[in-house]
Design a protein around this motif. Structure first.
Motif, short mmCIF file in Angstrom:
data_model
loop_
_atom_site.label_atom_id
_atom_site.label_comp_id
_atom_site.label_asym_id
_atom_site.label_seq_id
_atom_site.Cartn_x
_atom_site.Cartn_y
_atom_site.Cartn_z
N ALA A 83 0.84 -1.21 0.00
CA ALA A 83 0.00 0.00 0.00
C ALA A 83 0.86 1.25 0.00
N PRO B 12 -4.76 -0.35 -3.37
CA PRO B 12 -5.09 -1.24 -2.25
C PRO B 12 -6.53 -1.14 -1.75
N PHE B 13 -7.19 0.03 -1.94
CA PHE B 13 -8.55 0.18 -1.40
C PHE B 13 -9.50 0.77 -2.43
N ARG C 194 -13.30 -1.66 0.24
CA ARG C 194 -12.94 -3.02 -0.18
C ARG C 194 -11.42 -3.15 -0.20
N ASP C 195 -10.94 -4.25 0.39
CA ASP C 195 -9.50 -4.51 0.43
C ASP C 195 -9.11 -5.31 -0.82
N ARG C 196 -8.08 -4.82 -1.54
CA ARG C 196 -7.68 -5.45 -2.80
C ARG C 196 -7.37 -6.93 -2.66
N SER D 166 -7.82 -9.21 0.24
CA SER D 166 -8.75 -10.14 0.91
C SER D 166 -10.14 -10.05 0.29
N GLN E 207 -15.11 -6.43 2.49
CA GLN E 207 -15.66 -5.08 2.47
C GLN E 207 -16.07 -4.70 3.88
N ARG F 143 -3.17 2.62 7.02
CA ARG F 143 -2.80 1.39 6.33
C ARG F 143 -1.77 1.60 5.21
#
Ligand code: ATP
Length: 442
Positions: free
Chosen positions: A343, A399-400, A417-419, A421, A424, A439
């Motif tokens: 990130a 990343p987000f 939303r996490d790229r 995992s 959300q 982050r």
């Protein structure tokens, strides 16, 4: 590599130089995303090497230097490769190319490209430095070189920096800048190019303490590469054998990264114990004393140099190779391409989307993007299905992704939303800056 090259062009990381004219051999331009990624990498190096330490000073020395610098450094006499030319197909090869059959310059020697016999010239020494002229007269007295490394700028400024900052040995000089080498076998995209950048740090130490510092810098630099997110099993040290060592070098290790394919493990950084070679040479060629006087011990000496030299272009390629993955997504027919950049290095930190282009969602999303933009790079996107928009950010490593939906106007929250995992989370709009800000600092 082909997939990476095409992604880099399509999404604006790297373009071929002068592409509309057919391109310039092994020279590349960094597009809007590439320049951000490279700058993030360089800033990270500068922070670790200069800003966060009190024993290293920054420098930005000129590309053009006095021609005697390159005589003293050994580049005029020694920075050469023996080459042979084929008079038939005009291709050029290193004289030690294993594909050449026979002895170049004799009738039996066979060109590895066109297969003709007797067309290869005898080996001629070819200097890797780009030569040009300073001023209007193009004669040998006006010959000047584009620097093939940044290090010499740090050596010739050793006393300027030491005296102006009142640093005591041990201390270092760091700089980031362009270097030029007329490489015979450039290629593999941005791995080996004729114009590139270097991030080099020269650490000046008291003779006798050099191997301790060498070990220290070896470990520090490996930790730095691991901190970029390069997979630990793709990183290794390579110790220079006696044959590989420069004649003046007391020890040298490369940090190598496994680029996969035909490249395999290759150098991305060199850590060298250069002894007193550099300062002694410049003292001799310039006639100016480059000694250091240690007031505490009353000793006068020429410091030894431990160098850590890394290429941001090559490291950027390592990051792309390391991060690129194609994967299936559960419950979806279409897979996705992801650039798994950390990130902290990703060119864009968050995509901001309205779920649909109505009900005030675009306005809210625009407002969020405008509020975040002063703190980190964000990208507003309202075109196409939401899944498409996620995919577009995944493949450039964002990343987000922040989505404004129907609930947002009621409770002032959005989904993040996490790229990696794909999870959300609902986050309050007021907390977004901190949520993402925390982050991306690593
Ligand atoms: P190589 O053996 O690959 O030619 P080198 O040992 O000559 O590299 P150094 O002079 O130690 O390289 O330069 C330090 C760093 O600069 C290298 O680790 C590499 O990351 C980068 N570098 C050197 N030459 C090039 C090039 N032609 N293109 C891109 N990066 C380069």
């Amino acid at each position: 590599m082909d997939k990476l090259v095409s992604l880099c062009k399509r999404r604006g990381f790297v373009f071929q130089s002068s592409e509309i004219y057919g391109g310039t051999g092994s020279v590349w331009d960094y597009g809007p995303l590439g320049v951000e990624l490279k700058r993030n990498l360089q800033d990270r190096w500068w922070r670790a090497m200069v800003r966060q330490r009190d024993d290293i000073e920054g420098l930005d020395s000129a590309i053009l230097m006095h021609p005697r610098v390159w005589e003293a450094s050994g580049h005029v006499g020694g920075f050469v490769d023996p080459l042979v030319d084929c008079s038939n197909c005009k291709k050029r090869f290193r004289a030690d190319d294993p594909k050449i059959k026979g002895v170049p310059g004799t009738p039996d020697a066979q060109c590895p490209a066109c297969g003709m016999k007797g067309t290869l010239s005898a080996p001629r020494l070819f200097n890797l430095m780009f030569k040009t002229f300073m001023g209007p007269v193009e004669d040998s007295a006006a010959t000047i070189y584009l620097r093939p490394e940044t290090a010499q700028g740090s050596y010739v400024n050793f006393l300027n920096v030491q005296q102006s900052t009142r640093q005591k040995i041990p201390f270092g000089i760091a700089q980031i800048g362009k270097a030029f080498r007329n490489e015979i076998t450039p290629g593999n995209f941005i791995f080996r190019t004729r114009e590139f950048e270097q991030m080099e740090m020269q650490f000046f130490v008291e003779p006798g303490t050099d191997m301790t510092w060498f070990e220290y810098w070896k470990e520090e630099r490996m930790k730095w590469h691991q901190g970029l997110g390069l997979a630990p099993d793709r990183l290794q040290f390579h110790q220079h054998t006696r044959d590989e060592l420069a004649h003046y070098a007391r020890a040298a290790f490369d940090v190598q990264f496994d680029f996969g394919g035909s490249l395999g493990f290759q150098e991305i950084e060199g850590i060298h114990n250069r002894g007193d070679f550099d300062l002694s040479q410049h003292q001799q060629f310039s006639g100016k004393k480059l000694e250091y006087f240690d007031h505490a011990t009353n000793k006068r000496y020429i410091p030894y140099v431990v160098e850590a030299a890394v290429g941001p272009n090559r490291t950027l390629l390592a990051l792309l190779v390391n991060g690129y993955r194609e994967e299936a997504v559960e419950g979806e027919t279409e897979g996705r391409t992801v650039l798994g950049l950390s990130a902290a290095l990703a060119p864009i930190k968050a995509g901001v989307f309205p779920l649909v282009k109505k009900d005030g969602m675009p306005e809210t999303a625009h407002r969020i993007a405008d509020e975040l933009r002063p703190h980190f790079p964000v990208f507003y996107d309202d075109s196409g299905a939401i899944g498409r928009r996620y995919r577009r950010q995944d493949e450039i490593g964002t990343p987000f992704c922040i989505t404004v939906d129907g609930e947002s106007s009621a409770d002032n929250t959005v989904t993040v939303r996490d790229r990696d995992s794909l999870k959300q989370e609902r986050v309050s709009v007021d907390r977004l800056r901190d949520y993402i800000g925390q982050r991306i600092v690593q």
